[in-house]
Design a protein around this motif. Structure first.
Motif, mmCIF file in Angstrom:
data_model
loop_
_atom_site.group_PDB
_atom_site.id
_atom_site.type_symbol
_atom_site.label_atom_id
_atom_site.label_comp_id
_atom_site.label_asym_id
_atom_site.label_seq_id
_atom_site.Cartn_x
_atom_site.Cartn_y
_atom_site.Cartn_z
ATOM 1 N N GLY A 118 7.122 0.372 -4.629
ATOM 2 C CA GLY A 118 7.503 -0.149 -3.334
ATOM 3 C C GLY A 118 8.908 -0.705 -3.301
ATOM 4 O O GLY A 118 9.445 -0.977 -2.221
ATOM 5 N N ARG B 41 0.869 -1.175 0.000
ATOM 6 C CA ARG B 41 0.000 0.000 0.000
ATOM 7 C C ARG B 41 0.902 1.219 0.000
ATOM 8 O O ARG B 41 1.644 1.458 0.952
ATOM 9 C CB ARG B 41 -0.918 -0.011 1.230
ATOM 10 N N LEU B 42 0.859 1.953 -1.096
ATOM 11 C CA LEU B 42 1.705 3.134 -1.176
ATOM 12 C C LEU B 42 0.845 4.374 -1.211
ATOM 13 O O LEU B 42 1.205 5.386 -1.788
ATOM 14 C CB LEU B 42 2.588 3.063 -2.423
ATOM 15 N N ARG C 148 10.132 -4.944 -0.025
ATOM 16 C CA ARG C 148 9.401 -3.814 -0.581
ATOM 17 C C ARG C 148 8.907 -2.909 0.524
ATOM 18 O O ARG C 148 8.638 -3.342 1.634
ATOM 19 C CB ARG C 148 8.202 -4.329 -1.372
ATOM 20 N N PHE C 149 8.747 -1.669 0.194
ATOM 21 C CA PHE C 149 8.214 -0.718 1.163
ATOM 22 C C PHE C 149 6.697 -0.737 1.095
ATOM 23 O O PHE C 149 6.119 -0.846 0.020
ATOM 24 C CB PHE C 149 8.727 0.690 0.845
ATOM 25 N N SER C 150 6.059 -0.644 2.244
ATOM 26 C CA SER C 150 4.606 -0.553 2.231
ATOM 27 C C SER C 150 4.163 0.257 3.433
ATOM 28 O O SER C 150 4.812 0.238 4.475
ATOM 29 C CB SER C 150 4.002 -1.958 2.282
ATOM 30 N N LEU C 151 3.077 0.953 3.278
ATOM 31 C CA LEU C 151 2.529 1.673 4.421
ATOM 32 C C LEU C 151 1.727 0.686 5.243
ATOM 33 O O LEU C 151 0.945 -0.089 4.705
ATOM 34 C CB LEU C 151 1.624 2.812 3.953
ATOM 35 N N LYS C 152 1.930 0.715 6.538
ATOM 36 C CA LYS C 152 1.147 -0.182 7.379
ATOM 37 C C LYS C 152 0.149 0.646 8.172
ATOM 38 O O LYS C 152 0.158 1.869 8.143
ATOM 39 C CB LYS C 152 2.084 -0.930 8.335
ATOM 40 N N SER C 153 -0.681 -0.069 8.921
ATOM 41 C CA SER C 153 -1.685 0.624 9.714
ATOM 42 C C SER C 153 -1.010 1.513 10.744
ATOM 43 O O SER C 153 -0.088 1.094 11.434
ATOM 44 C CB SER C 153 -2.548 -0.416 10.413
ATOM 45 N N PHE D 178 12.472 9.341 6.257
ATOM 46 C CA PHE D 178 12.907 8.309 5.330
ATOM 47 C C PHE D 178 14.412 8.156 5.347
ATOM 48 O O PHE D 178 15.131 9.140 5.422
ATOM 49 C CB PHE D 178 12.399 8.649 3.930
ATOM 50 N N LYS E 68 2.106 7.225 9.339
ATOM 51 C CA LYS E 68 1.707 8.474 8.713
ATOM 52 C C LYS E 68 2.880 9.011 7.913
ATOM 53 O O LYS E 68 3.894 9.404 8.497
ATOM 54 C CB LYS E 68 1.327 9.486 9.787
ATOM 55 N N PRO E 69 2.775 9.084 6.614
ATOM 56 C CA PRO E 69 3.921 9.509 5.808
ATOM 57 C C PRO E 69 4.449 10.880 6.181
ATOM 58 O O PRO E 69 5.644 11.138 6.092
ATOM 59 C CB PRO E 69 3.372 9.532 4.390
ATOM 60 N N HIS E 70 3.553 11.750 6.635
ATOM 61 C CA HIS E 70 4.047 13.086 6.926
ATOM 62 C C HIS E 70 4.881 13.110 8.202
ATOM 63 O O HIS E 70 5.566 14.080 8.478
ATOM 64 C CB HIS E 70 2.894 14.093 7.001
ATOM 65 N N GLU E 71 4.833 12.006 8.965
ATOM 66 C CA GLU E 71 5.647 11.964 10.172
ATOM 67 C C GLU E 71 6.844 11.052 10.018
ATOM 68 O O GLU E 71 7.714 11.026 10.863
ATOM 69 C CB GLU E 71 4.804 11.472 11.356
ATOM 70 N N LEU F 161 7.638 4.793 -6.190
ATOM 71 C CA LEU F 161 6.259 4.908 -5.700
ATOM 72 C C LEU F 161 5.215 4.422 -6.668
ATOM 73 O O LEU F 161 4.056 4.276 -6.306
ATOM 74 C CB LEU F 161 5.960 6.382 -5.408
#
Lengths: 112, 234
Positions: free
Chosen positions: B105, A11-12, B220-225, B234, B228-231, B99
């Motif tokens: 990812g 999920r990106l 791979r990179f993934s957003l998890k639950s 990287f 928050k990307p803004h916090e 992205l």
């Protein structure tokens, strides 16, 4: 989306909810929608998301381009109020049935 | 000779009323001392020698044909685009997160910026399946992880390397029609595979020197639950 690929789902994007159109008490302006982005709770946090692309994805009965899924692209424009809600403009206005529906806020165009 | 800065010239001819000056043309000639300049120069004004007149161009053969209406010449456009400014966080050897696209990812090593502004990037292929590829800066997140890239020679790669192969058009004969279509376009020419291996050989060595980096690049990179990307840093 590449078909036939079982690979891991990454999920990106950040999940967002469509709250409705920009509006005053008795008038609404459908060219701008209000989006609540998960995890964003203040005006300052929205600065990171400004300009990021977002997509409203929905399903249709008829296949177009080989898929039942369709998409309306848009982007984050500016914060709305103090609590992290965001204004967004889409290529074509969002349909009213999308209120309360999911929107994907991507992390590009990226500036990190 | 660099032009000298002169003191700004002041007229000796005051304005009486808007549009009417005090002295006439001949009076000003005298006031400015042009007679003295002439006398100094032997009766005429000093002037630059005219450059030798360009030899008359050979008379062109007048064409019998003129277009019916005046044909407008499009304006000339001499603008040359500069390559996109590279973000300060992206330096050769930085690990980037792609992205979007087929390899979204994936964590990937940045090699150099091409003249078109796109970033040249490689998996390395053995580690995560990303070949030598071009990627746009806007669709990439730069991490703070850097790989030592000094052994890698990326000079031979430029935008022309990635141009689509143009197949020569063959004359369609009835019998050849169906057979010619079967030529496989999808297999990579051997040189490209060798280029990949050459670049990756040095790179993989540098990567294996750092603990866990190989696994990191393979994942791979993934957003998890709750992420928050803004916090995120990287």
């Amino acid at each position: 989306m590449v078909k036939g690929r079982q690979g891991e789902r990454v999920r990106l994007y950040v999940r967002g909810t469509i709250l409705g159109y920009k509006r005053s008490k008795s008038n609404q302006y459908p060219n701008t929608s209000l989006i609540q982005i998960e995890g964003v709770n203040s005006k300052e946090e929205v600065a990171w998301y400004q300009g990021k692309k977002m997509a409203y994805i929905y399903k249709a009965k008829v296949k177009q381009d080989g898929t039942h899924y369709r998409c309306i692209w848009g982007k984050v424009i500016r914060p709305h109020g103090n609590s992290g809600v965001v204004r967004a403009k889409f290529k074509s206005n969002l349909p009213p049935k999308s209120m309360g529906a999911r929107v994907r806020v991507f992390m590009y165009p990226s500036n990190i | 000779m660099a032009p000298k800065r002169r003191t700004s010239r002041v007229t000796r001819n005051p304005e009486l009323i808007r549009g009417v000056r005090k002295h006439s043309r001949s009076q000003m000639y005298h006031k400015r001392g042009l007679w003295a300049i002439k006398a100094k120069n032997g009766g005429k004004f000093p002037h630059h020698e005219k450059k030798a007149a360009v030899a008359e161009a050979v008379a062109e053969k007048v064409s019998k044909f003129y277009p019916a209406d005046d044909v407008k010449k499009p304006l000339s456009n001499n603008r040359k685009h500069k390559p996109t400014k590279l973000r300060a966080s992206i330096t050769p050897g930085t690990v980037l997160i792609i992205l979007t696209g087929r390899f979204k990812g994936k964590r990937v090593v940045f090699l150099k910026q091409l003249s078109s502004g796109l970033l040249l990037v490689t998996g390395p292929f053995k580690i995560n399946g990303v070949p030598i590829r071009r990627v746009n800066q806007a669709y990439v997140i730069a991490t703070s992880t850097k790989v030592d890239i000094s052994e890698v020679n990326a000079d031979k790669f430029d935008d022309k390397y990635f141009a689509k192969q143009v197949e020569k058009k063959k004359k369609k004969g009835e019998s050849e029609f169906f057979e010619a279509e079967k030529e496989d376009k999808s297999s990579l020419p051997v040189e490209k595979k060798d280029d990949q291996k050459a670049v990756d050989a040095a790179l993989v060595k540098a990567i294996e020197g750092v603990p866990d980096l190989k696994v990191y690049l393979g994942a791979r990179f993934s957003l998890k639950s709750g992420m928050k990307p803004h916090e995120l840093v990287f």
